[in-house]
Design a protein around this motif. Structure first.
Motif, PDB file in Angstrom:
ATOM      1  N   LEU A 182      31.111  45.587  64.062  1.00  8.87           N
ATOM      2  CA  LEU A 182      32.073  46.121  63.111  1.00  8.87           C
ATOM      3  C   LEU A 182      33.260  45.180  63.012  1.00  8.87           C
ATOM      4  O   LEU A 182      33.603  44.496  63.984  1.00  8.87           O
ATOM      5  CB  LEU A 182      32.557  47.504  63.559  1.00  8.87           C
ATOM      6  CG  LEU A 182      31.500  48.603  63.686  1.00  8.87           C
ATOM      7  CD1 LEU A 182      32.097  49.837  64.356  1.00  8.87           C
ATOM      8  CD2 LEU A 182      30.943  48.973  62.325  1.00  8.87           C
ATOM      9  N   SER A 183      33.885  45.153  61.845  1.00  5.34           N
ATOM     10  CA  SER A 183      35.076  44.335  61.621  1.00  5.34           C
ATOM     11  C   SER A 183      36.243  45.228  61.225  1.00  5.34           C
ATOM     12  O   SER A 183      36.073  46.205  60.492  1.00  5.34           O
ATOM     13  CB  SER A 183      34.825  43.293  60.522  1.00  5.34           C
ATOM     14  OG  SER A 183      33.836  42.377  60.916  1.00  5.34           O
ATOM     15  N   PHE A 184      37.416  44.876  61.711  1.00  3.80           N
ATOM     16  CA  PHE A 184      38.634  45.637  61.438  1.00  3.80           C
ATOM     17  C   PHE A 184      39.750  44.665  61.057  1.00  3.80           C
ATOM     18  O   PHE A 184      39.610  43.444  61.211  1.00  3.80           O
ATOM     19  CB  PHE A 184      39.062  46.451  62.666  1.00  3.80           C
ATOM     20  CG  PHE A 184      37.985  47.357  63.207  1.00  3.80           C
ATOM     21  CD1 PHE A 184      37.793  48.632  62.692  1.00  3.80           C
ATOM     22  CD2 PHE A 184      37.151  46.921  64.227  1.00  3.80           C
ATOM     23  CE1 PHE A 184      36.803  49.461  63.188  1.00  3.80           C
ATOM     24  CE2 PHE A 184      36.162  47.747  64.741  1.00  3.80           C
ATOM     25  CZ  PHE A 184      35.992  49.019  64.218  1.00  3.80           C
ATOM     26  N   ALA A 185      40.852  45.233  60.585  1.00  3.54           N
ATOM     27  CA  ALA A 185      42.061  44.454  60.286  1.00  3.54           C
ATOM     28  C   ALA A 185      41.758  43.258  59.395  1.00  3.54           C
ATOM     29  O   ALA A 185      42.116  42.121  59.698  1.00  3.54           O
ATOM     30  CB  ALA A 185      42.729  43.993  61.589  1.00  3.54           C
ATOM     31  N   ARG A 186      41.073  43.537  58.268  1.00  6.63           N
ATOM     32  CA  ARG A 186      40.752  42.499  57.282  1.00  6.63           C
ATOM     33  C   ARG A 186      39.968  41.355  57.906  1.00  6.63           C
ATOM     34  O   ARG A 186      40.285  40.186  57.724  1.00  6.63           O
ATOM     35  CB  ARG A 186      42.026  41.983  56.612  1.00  6.63           C
ATOM     36  CG  ARG A 186      42.775  43.051  55.822  1.00  6.63           C
ATOM     37  CD  ARG A 186      44.005  42.483  55.153  1.00  6.63           C
ATOM     38  NE  ARG A 186      44.721  43.500  54.402  1.00  6.63           N
ATOM     39  CZ  ARG A 186      45.850  43.280  53.719  1.00  6.63           C
ATOM     40  NH1 ARG A 186      46.368  42.051  53.698  1.00  6.63           N
ATOM     41  NH2 ARG A 186      46.446  44.256  53.065  1.00  6.63           N
TER      42      ARG A 186
END
Length: 224
Positions: free
Chosen positions: A77-81
């Motif tokens: 998963l990816s977060f914070a752009r």
């Protein structure tokens, strides 16, 4: 007289407010209103429920090296752009390279503070990414012969490793997904070490260099 008896019977019957009622249309001047109980349609309530929302990976990973397997696959998963990645991998090492077949499960957290677009080419450079990883190995390493090592010879864990990660990556913009979400294909490298290698270096700095305790990983990340 008949309508009067029918009205009295209806008034004497118990009401069922929990069941939906559908009034019939009156017929003639002497008709009365009759309410008919309609049972709920089976399966209607279930179909009206929203399906449970599950969590699925935002990107897929294919990696070699890094101390977590000769070949590793996983997702994350990816977060914070896209600056923060949380990944999980499952790696494999054949017996001919480790004495016994190894399966390695690992988790990794990386943070990339800068992402630099390279003109209008669709390429973007991430010059620095830092993080930590942890791994668990299924299978025994250096099993040796029976009785070769005393029970307390391996005073460290042979299955659990943790350590820092340092790397960089280059991304290429792909066509958007059907949902409208932007996608990228990323090639990356990572330099890492672990707790056991770090302790060995600290105790044997005259014999070991940093290159002796570093591992190199090369991988691809596909956003989905």
């Amino acid at each position: 007289m008949a309508p009067t008896l029918l009205l009295a019977a209806l008034l004497a019957a118990p009401a069922t407010p929990a069941t939906p009622l559908i009034p019939n249309s009156p017929v003639g001047s002497d008709s009365v209103t009759v309410s008919v109980a309609v049972p709920p349609v089976l399966g209607l309530a279930k179909s009206a429920r929203r399906p449970p929302i599950g969590y699925r990976p935002r990107h897929l990973l294919l990696q070699t090296g890094g101390g977590v397997g000769m070949v590793s696959v996983g997702g994350g998963l990816s977060f914070a752009r896209r600056r923060l990645d949380l990944d999980a991998l499952l790696g494999y090492v054949p017996a001919r390279h480790a004495g016994t077949t190894l399966t390695i499960a690992s988790a990794k957290v990386k943070y990339a503070p800068w992402q630099l677009p390279l003109g209008g080419s669709g390429l973007a450079l991430t010059p620095l990414a830092v993080g930590v990883y942890g791994s668990y190995t299924f299978g025994l390493r250096n099993t040796g012969e029976e009785g070769q090592y005393p029970d307390d010879y391996y005073w460290w864990s042979r299955t659990i490793r943790v350590g820092p990660v340092l790397g960089s990556s280059l991304s290429y913009a792909l066509p958007d997904a059907s949902s409208g979400r932007a996608r990228r294909l990323t090639a990356y490298y990572e330099l890492a070490t672990n707790d056991l290698y770090g302790l060995s270096y600290f105790l044997n700095r005259r014999a070991l260099s940093l290159s002796d305790i570093a591992t190199l990983a090369l991988g691809l990340k596909l956003e989905i």
